[in-house]
Structures are given as structure tokens and as C-alpha cells.
Design a protein around this motif. Sequence first.
Motif, PDB file in Angstrom:
ATOM      1  N   PRO A 198       1.519  -0.874   0.091  1.00  0.00           N
ATOM      2  CA  PRO A 198      -0.312  -0.177   0.198  1.00  0.00           C
ATOM      3  C   PRO A 198       0.510   1.250   0.132  1.00  0.00           C
ATOM      4  CG  PRO A 198      -0.506  -1.321   1.479  1.00  0.00           C
ATOM      5  CD  PRO A 198       0.499  -2.053   1.424  1.00  0.00           C
ATOM      6  N   SER A 199       0.546   2.263  -0.796  1.00  0.00           N
ATOM      7  CA  SER A 199       1.366   3.512  -0.876  1.00  0.00           C
ATOM      8  C   SER A 199       1.251   4.726  -0.067  1.00  0.00           C
ATOM      9  CB  SER A 199       1.253   3.736  -2.323  1.00  0.00           C
ATOM     10  OG  SER A 199      -0.328   3.818  -2.731  1.00  0.00           O
ATOM     11  N   ASP A 200       0.388   4.064   1.269  1.00  0.00           N
ATOM     12  CA  ASP A 200       0.001   4.979   3.098  1.00  0.00           C
ATOM     13  C   ASP A 200       1.421   6.227   2.660  1.00  0.00           C
ATOM     14  OD1 ASP A 200      -2.510   3.927   2.000  1.00  0.00           O
ATOM     15  OD2 ASP A 200      -2.429   3.360   3.748  1.00  0.00           O
ATOM     16  N   HIS A 201       2.159   5.352   3.467  1.00  0.00           N
ATOM     17  CA  HIS A 201       3.437   6.120   3.762  1.00  0.00           C
ATOM     18  C   HIS A 201       3.536   7.428   2.199  1.00  0.00           C
ATOM     19  CE1 HIS A 201       6.480   7.921   5.190  1.00  0.00           C
ATOM     20  NE2 HIS A 201       6.857   7.422   6.500  1.00  0.00           N
ATOM     21  N   PRO A 202       3.476   8.833   3.537  1.00  0.00           N
ATOM     22  CA  PRO A 202       3.411  10.334   3.180  1.00  0.00           C
ATOM     23  C   PRO A 202       4.851  10.273   2.297  1.00  0.00           C
ATOM     24  CG  PRO A 202       3.386   9.968   5.625  1.00  0.00           C
ATOM     25  CD  PRO A 202       3.717   9.140   5.430  1.00  0.00           C
ATOM     26  N   ALA A 203       5.832   9.631   2.274  1.00  0.00           N
ATOM     27  CA  ALA A 203       6.675   9.479   0.899  1.00  0.00           C
ATOM     28  C   ALA A 203       7.112   9.197   0.128  1.00  0.00           C
ATOM     29  CB  ALA A 203       8.328   9.415   2.179  1.00  0.00           C
ATOM     30  N   VAL A 204       5.918   8.404  -0.044  1.00  0.00           N
ATOM     31  CA  VAL A 204       5.659   7.406  -1.201  1.00  0.00           C
ATOM     32  C   VAL A 204       5.463   8.187  -2.967  1.00  0.00           C
ATOM     33  CG1 VAL A 204       4.214   5.540  -2.570  1.00  0.00           C
ATOM     34  CG2 VAL A 204       5.261   5.278  -0.117  1.00  0.00           C
ATOM     35  N   GLY A 205       3.832   8.843  -2.097  1.00  0.00           N
ATOM     36  CA  GLY A 205       3.612   9.928  -3.200  1.00  0.00           C
ATOM     37  C   GLY A 205       4.355  10.770  -4.669  1.00  0.00           C
ATOM     38  N   PRO A 206       5.872  12.098  -3.176  1.00  0.00           N
ATOM     39  CA  PRO A 206       6.304  12.695  -3.736  1.00  0.00           C
ATOM     40  C   PRO A 206       7.668  12.005  -4.756  1.00  0.00           C
ATOM     41  CG  PRO A 206       5.514  13.581  -2.021  1.00  0.00           C
ATOM     42  CD  PRO A 206       5.172  12.447  -2.081  1.00  0.00           C
ATOM     43  N   PHE A 207       7.766  10.566  -4.288  1.00  0.00           N
ATOM     44  CA  PHE A 207       8.725   9.744  -4.624  1.00  0.00           C
ATOM     45  C   PHE A 207       8.257   9.359  -6.229  1.00  0.00           C
ATOM     46  CE2 PHE A 207      10.410   5.607  -4.849  1.00  0.00           C
ATOM     47  CZ  PHE A 207      11.548   5.517  -4.869  1.00  0.00           C
ATOM     48  N   ARG A 208       7.071   8.986  -5.770  1.00  0.00           N
ATOM     49  CA  ARG A 208       6.583   8.107  -7.179  1.00  0.00           C
ATOM     50  C   ARG A 208       6.251   9.176  -7.658  1.00  0.00           C
ATOM     51  NH1 ARG A 208       1.850   3.838  -6.327  1.00  0.00           N
ATOM     52  NH2 ARG A 208       1.428   5.282  -5.636  1.00  0.00           N
ATOM     53  N   GLU A 209       6.051  10.424  -7.924  1.00  0.00           N
ATOM     54  CA  GLU A 209       5.537  11.279  -8.897  1.00  0.00           C
ATOM     55  C   GLU A 209       6.922  11.938  -9.291  1.00  0.00           C
ATOM     56  OE1 GLU A 209       3.705  14.375  -6.467  1.00  0.00           O
ATOM     57  OE2 GLU A 209       1.830  12.993  -6.073  1.00  0.00           O
ATOM     58  N   ALA A 210       8.276  12.053  -8.745  1.00  0.00           N
ATOM     59  CA  ALA A 210       9.290  12.409  -9.121  1.00  0.00           C
ATOM     60  C   ALA A 210       9.999  11.098  -9.541  1.00  0.00           C
ATOM     61  CB  ALA A 210      10.632  12.823  -7.509  1.00  0.00           C
ATOM     62  N   LEU A 211       9.926  10.347  -9.799  1.00  0.00           N
ATOM     63  CA  LEU A 211      10.282   8.887 -10.731  1.00  0.00           C
ATOM     64  C   LEU A 211       9.646   9.293 -11.553  1.00  0.00           C
ATOM     65  CD1 LEU A 211      10.590   5.282  -8.624  1.00  0.00           C
ATOM     66  CD2 LEU A 211      12.004   6.676  -9.382  1.00  0.00           C
ATOM     67  N   ARG A 212       8.366   9.082 -11.862  1.00  0.00           N
ATOM     68  CA  ARG A 212       7.146   9.184 -13.429  1.00  0.00           C
ATOM     69  C   ARG A 212       7.660  11.103 -13.730  1.00  0.00           C
ATOM     70  NH1 ARG A 212       2.439   5.975 -13.176  1.00  0.00           N
ATOM     71  NH2 ARG A 212       2.331   7.219 -15.314  1.00  0.00           N
ATOM     72  N   ALA A 213       7.720  11.555 -13.702  1.00  0.00           N
ATOM     73  CA  ALA A 213       8.128  13.067 -13.971  1.00  0.00           C
ATOM     74  C   ALA A 213       9.036  12.801 -14.766  1.00  0.00           C
ATOM     75  CB  ALA A 213       8.183  14.199 -13.105  1.00  0.00           C
ATOM     76  N   ASP A 214      10.461  11.946 -14.851  1.00  0.00           N
ATOM     77  CA  ASP A 214      11.491  11.728 -14.909  1.00  0.00           C
ATOM     78  C   ASP A 214      11.446  10.682 -15.811  1.00  0.00           C
ATOM     79  OD1 ASP A 214      12.952  13.295 -14.176  1.00  0.00           O
ATOM     80  OD2 ASP A 214      13.769  12.547 -12.542  1.00  0.00           O
ATOM     81  N   GLY A 215      10.609   9.616 -15.998  1.00  0.00           N
ATOM     82  CA  GLY A 215       9.967   8.519 -16.520  1.00  0.00           C
ATOM     83  C   GLY A 215      10.859   7.365 -16.216  1.00  0.00           C
TER      84      GLY A 215
END
Length: 130
Positions: free
Chosen positions: A57-74
Motif C-alpha cells: 500500500p502506498s499510504d506512507h506520506p513519502a511514497v507520493g512525492p517519491f513516485r511522482e518524481a520517478l514518473r516525471a523523469d520516466g
Amino acid sequence: MRINVTSVFVDDQAKALEFYTDVLGFVTKTDLPAGEHRWLTVVSPDAPDGVELLLEPSDHPAVGPFREALRADGLPATSFAVDDAQAEYERLVAAGVEFTQPPMTMGPVTSAVFDDTCGNLIQIASMHVG
């Protein structure tokens, strides 16, 4: 020492289980209640006692910004080995999977990147010899 379990963060465990089993072809290894979520792992049908992928589950508050940064960079969250990346790409496209990178060959590796519908980019890769 060996890798037993690795994980990908997912927005919805039920949706992820459906995608990872019905679309990608993994099989459920473990599905146990764990508080408000589940300890939910899948494995390759070719290696049922191999490395397990935890649909975390992606509930931890650090997960959202981490995944968004990965996606933004492809950048993919993880990579899965396949025998033939081009053939797997064609199979997955036919199943409705959206790719952000079509198959590209770089030296002895062909890879492609798709959206797992659960918040991640995932790479598939095959090695060629010769």
C-alpha cells in the motif's frame, strides 16, 4: 543471503492484484490480512518458490512525492525480465496496457516501459546473446 521479497507501492491492492495476475500473468503467492491492508504477494508462474513481489500500500506520506518524481523523469519503479521484450510488448498492448516507452534496443538489451495502472512505471527487459 538472497532476495526473498521485493515490493512496489500500489494505490489499490485489489486493483493491483487484478492487473498483476490477470494482465501480467503473475500468480498470487500470499494474501493475508495485515491491519487495514493485506500482505499480498505475487510470483512468476515459472518460479512459484522464487522472489515474491509485495503489492505494498502506498499510504506512507513519502511514497507520493517519491513516485511522482520517478514518473516525471520516466523512471520505472522496477524491472521484470522477459524472454522477448518485443513479443511481450505486443501481448501487453493487445491486452490494453499503455506504454510510455516502446521497445528500444541498446546493445544486448531490449527494454520497454509501461504504466501498471496502480501508480508506477514498470520496465520489461530481455537480454540477447550474440
